[in-house]
Design an enzyme around this catalytic site. Structure first.
Site, PDB file in Angstrom:
ATOM      1  CB  CYS A  53     -17.591 -17.837 -10.866  1.00  0.00           C
ATOM      2  SG  CYS A  53     -17.879 -16.614  -9.575  1.00  0.00           S
ATOM      3  CB  CYS A  56     -14.141 -17.240  -9.455  1.00  0.00           C
ATOM      4  SG  CYS A  56     -15.458 -18.019  -8.498  1.00  0.00           S
TER       5      CYS A  56
END
Length: 446
Positions: A53, A56
């Site tokens: 991600c 993230c």
């Protein structure tokens, strides 16, 4: 010689940076399956992430700084992170539906963080939620300290009562957004006038407002409406949050880099109205300004010329535009009053026609911004339809049947023993196998 010295300096800087990153990471614990059984012994601030991600990865250095700062401050809150794709069962138990998801876990309660992903905002959230639900103010000095420290906070004044029970219920739901205190009447500053006791007050914008059950309705809804300052610098994220308040949002859309008289004047006009007409409009309106018109253009599916004022109803996607330039604060006041009495026609909305218009607008935006993606989105369905039409036509011309060879009849393809069900892809959120723990923040509608 100079080149060698420069190279040595760069190597030292790189080494120092790596050591600093490693030092910060040391205060963030990598969590595994044992966390499920051991977590209730402490208060945890956890980042549920996925390795692939992008958001993230952007949060990771900030999260490491959060861990370091919490340790430096001696906070009782432990900071950790969990790979939600490796421990998807635990993640789903905590209601993780996207990455990254930040939660504070305290006992049986799980609080969602939905604010800006900055170090200071995350730390502020952790301190607020990890502490007492309602914090007492035992003295006038403490009251003044809180007033100077917090831009918005709520206070219950009085003894035990049904209103206090409602206040506690509201605090348990909305502690993720704001602070809640309690005090006796003697502690309250002299400038505060109370018609009756007990009472709930919100302090903000260098003044205060008293909750009136008759005028304001449900206490929890009133707190949710009043948890913002009256005037704000608005962006897309904040506009989404303001949608929960039920208020109309009056925004001066300007270019903050533009120092012309029109841009500066319009911003000062809306600030003046927010300040001088606060008592008249604060129940129904939120005020602010937004830098640039890109986000507003996407929201309204139109091209607004700036500077201008737009009033948004984020609950039903309606908006109001003035048909002339605002020259003074009185012009804006009259416009707002016309909206309240229904004499100004709303535009937009969430009707079927507007939804179809939204689909067409999004498709057009996709094609303009990315022609390759536009070709994929429209070319692929057309290609599939073309193949289907050709198949139907070919079947009809062959007499309505397809010839199958003897070898094909005798050698069928083996069936998948799994019954055709694929394994979940890495990162998919499985259906929770056990009930989710009580999540206070999930009481609010996303």
């Amino acid at each position: 010689m100079a080149v060698r010295k420069r190279r040595d300096v760069l190597q030292l800087c790189a080494t120092a940076l790596l050591l600093d990153m490693a030092f910060c990471k040391g205060f963030v614990e990598d969590l595994d399956e044992s966390f499920k059984d051991n977590r209730k012994d402490d208060i945890w601030l956890v980042d549920f992430y996925a390795p692939w991600c992008g958001h993230c990865k952007k949060l990771e250095p900030i999260w490491n700084e959060v861990g370091l700062e919490m340790k430096r401050m001696g906070s009782p809150v432990k900071v950790g992170k969990m790979d939600a794709t490796s421990y998807s069962g635990i993640a789903s138990e905590f209601g993780v539906r996207g990455y990254p998801t930040i939660k504070l876990l305290k006992g049986d309660l799980a609080y969602n963080y939905r604010g800006p992903r900055t170090k200071d905002d995350i730390i502020e959230f952790a301190h607020r939620v990890s502490g007492a639900l309602i914090r007492p103010l035992p003295s006038a000095q403490m009251f003044e300290h809180v007033r100077k420290r917090h831009r918005v906070f709520f206070v219950y004044i009085g003894g035990e009562s049904p209103l206090k029970e409602k206040y506690i219920d509201a605090a348990s739901e909305l502690i993720v957004y704001t602070y809640f205190f309690s005090a006796s009447e003697e502690v309250v500053p002299e400038y505060v006038t109370l018609k009756e006791m007990p009472a709930v007050l919100v302090f903000k914008d260098e003044t205060y407002f008293v909750y009136d059950e008759y005028e304001d309705g449900d206490l929890s809804s009133w707190i949710n409406r009043e948890r913002f300052q009256n005037y704000l610098t608005v962006d897309g994220f904040l506009l989404y949050e303001l949608g929960d308040t039920g208020k109309l949002v009056a925004i001066a859309v300007i270019d903050e880099k533009n120092t012309s008289v029109e841009h500066i004047r319009l911003k000062s006009v809306i600030q003046e109205v927010a300040r001088d007409h606060r008592d008249e409009f604060h129940r129904d309106f939120q005020f602010g300004h937004m830098d640039g018109n890109d986000y507003i253009n996407t929201l309204l599916m139109d091209e607004l010329k700036i500077p201008t004022v737009v009033v948004l109803n984020t609950s039903n996607q309606q908006y109001f535009l003035l048909d002339r330039q605002i020259q003074s604060a009185e012009d804006l006041v009259q416009f707002i009053r016309s909206i309240l009495d229904g004499t100004v026609e709303a535009q937009g909305g969430d009707s079927i026609l507007q939804r179809l218009k939204r689909i067409a607008f999004d498709a057009k935006s996709t094609i303009v911004s990315s022609p390759i993606m536009g070709c994929f989105l429209f070319g692929l369905p057309l290609g599939v339809i073309s193949v289907m039409c050709y198949g139907i036509y070919a079947a009809d011309t062959d007499g309505g049947y397809i010839e199958v060879s003897k070898s094909e009849l005798e050698s069928p393809e083996p069936m998948d023993e799994s019954g055709g069900q694929q394994e979940p892809r890495d990162g998919d959120c499985p259906v929770p196998a056990v009930p989710e723990p009580k999540d206070v923040s999930e009481k609010k509608k996303d």
